[in-house]
Motif scaffolding. Sequence first.
Motif, short mmCIF file in Angstrom:
data_model
loop_
_atom_site.label_atom_id
_atom_site.label_comp_id
_atom_site.label_asym_id
_atom_site.label_seq_id
_atom_site.Cartn_x
_atom_site.Cartn_y
_atom_site.Cartn_z
N GLY A 35 0.81 -1.21 0.00
CA GLY A 35 0.00 0.00 0.00
C GLY A 35 0.84 1.26 0.00
N ILE A 36 1.89 1.28 0.81
CA ILE A 36 2.79 2.44 0.85
C ILE A 36 3.46 2.63 -0.51
CG2 ILE A 36 4.86 3.42 1.90
CD1 ILE A 36 4.10 1.94 4.47
N TYR A 37 3.95 1.52 -1.08
CA TYR A 37 4.60 1.60 -2.40
C TYR A 37 3.64 2.12 -3.45
CZ TYR A 37 6.33 0.08 -6.91
OH TYR A 37 6.71 0.05 -8.24
N MET A 89 10.04 5.83 -12.55
CA MET A 89 9.23 6.25 -11.40
C MET A 89 8.89 5.05 -10.51
SD MET A 89 9.08 9.50 -11.55
CE MET A 89 10.78 9.31 -12.17
N ASP A 90 8.65 3.88 -11.11
CA ASP A 90 8.42 2.68 -10.30
C ASP A 90 9.65 2.35 -9.46
OD1 ASP A 90 5.94 2.48 -11.46
OD2 ASP A 90 6.52 0.93 -12.90
N THR A 91 10.82 2.45 -10.08
CA THR A 91 12.07 2.19 -9.36
C THR A 91 12.31 3.23 -8.27
OG1 THR A 91 13.12 1.07 -11.21
CG2 THR A 91 14.58 2.09 -9.61
N LEU A 92 12.05 4.49 -8.58
CA LEU A 92 12.24 5.55 -7.59
C LEU A 92 11.31 5.35 -6.40
CD1 LEU A 92 13.65 8.18 -6.83
CD2 LEU A 92 11.91 9.43 -8.13
N ALA A 93 10.08 4.93 -6.65
CA ALA A 93 9.14 4.67 -5.57
C ALA A 93 9.65 3.54 -4.68
CB ALA A 93 7.76 4.30 -6.13
N LEU A 94 10.16 2.48 -5.28
CA LEU A 94 10.71 1.36 -4.50
C LEU A 94 11.89 1.82 -3.65
CD1 LEU A 94 11.28 -2.27 -5.74
CD2 LEU A 94 13.10 -1.09 -4.50
N VAL A 95 12.78 2.60 -4.26
CA VAL A 95 13.97 3.06 -3.54
C VAL A 95 13.58 3.98 -2.39
CG1 VAL A 95 16.05 4.48 -3.75
CG2 VAL A 95 15.52 2.78 -5.49
N LEU A 96 12.65 4.89 -2.63
CA LEU A 96 12.25 5.82 -1.58
C LEU A 96 11.58 5.09 -0.41
CD1 LEU A 96 10.84 8.83 -3.65
CD2 LEU A 96 13.05 8.64 -2.50
N VAL A 97 10.70 4.14 -0.71
CA VAL A 97 10.02 3.40 0.36
C VAL A 97 11.02 2.55 1.14
CG1 VAL A 97 8.33 1.58 0.85
CG2 VAL A 97 7.79 3.37 -0.80
N ALA A 98 11.86 1.79 0.43
CA ALA A 98 12.84 0.93 1.11
C ALA A 98 13.84 1.76 1.90
CB ALA A 98 13.56 0.06 0.08
#
Length: 305
Positions: A35-37, A89-98
């Motif tokens: 959900g956060i991702y 943007m998908d990768t950036l979202a993963l990196v920011l959340v992790a």
Amino acid sequence: MEFRIPLGDWAEEAVAWITATLGGLFDVIRAIAAGIYDAVDVVLASPPFWVIIIIAVVLAFIARGWVFALGSAIGLLVIVGVDQWDNAMDTLALVLVASAIAILISIPLGILAARSDTASKIIKPILDFLQTMPAFVYLIPALILFRVGVVPGIVATIIFAMAPGVRLTELGIRGVDREVVEAGQAFGATPGRILRQIQLPLAMPSIMAGVNQVIMLSLSMVVIAGMVGAGGLGGEVVAALNRIDVGLGFEAGLSVVIIAIFLDRLSASLGGRKRRVRAASPSRASDDADSAADKAAASIVKTPH
């Protein structure tokens, strides 16, 4: 008779027990992380690309000036030009959340290790284990516990990236001048107030260096995360590898490099400003120590216990 330690069998039994006993808990964690991702991904992917680029350029200009802002604009336009924007943007979202979760875990652990020698002796071997274990190994239990998708990629990235955040936080707090801490204690400050008002501000450059390393290690995991269905640029690199598609692999890899450079310079500038200010005067370090002690003393005198 050949002697063999069944470590692998013990690990399988442990994972099987965890899956059977705590399966519901991991389903909840999976739902929350997904959900956060998804929320972060929507924020990054929904606006037109030029809106995100303008925001990135403004941040780059504030952080490091017009040269970095111009370079950021050119790099992000290259990502658009090779049709990798959505994946980026998908990768950036993963990196920011992790990275955010890894930082939220690593900084408190670093504070604990800095304030307790016993905790430090326990945490350091664990960090050594996490840093030396091949990153691919993390994907196996993550897949079993969280199934194929973005969540096992996030979990593996958190485990892999959090170690430098813990180490550099501990190093920064332990490196604070003892005389400054003793000055706060002499005025009756509690350990918590000394931590908040003296140790953390003076250790901030080291802590920010740890944050920078967490972000960089998170980015280094995007391709590995792509192997478990995380998608994004990592998924494109994996697809290029399976098809031996040199062009696609180069475009996706270049996009990863551009994002990595942008995040590295941006996060490094947050901690670099304080270091540059301190370097401006030869007596700045002692002035900072005196100032920290004075602030602690003033706060202790003004605030009732």
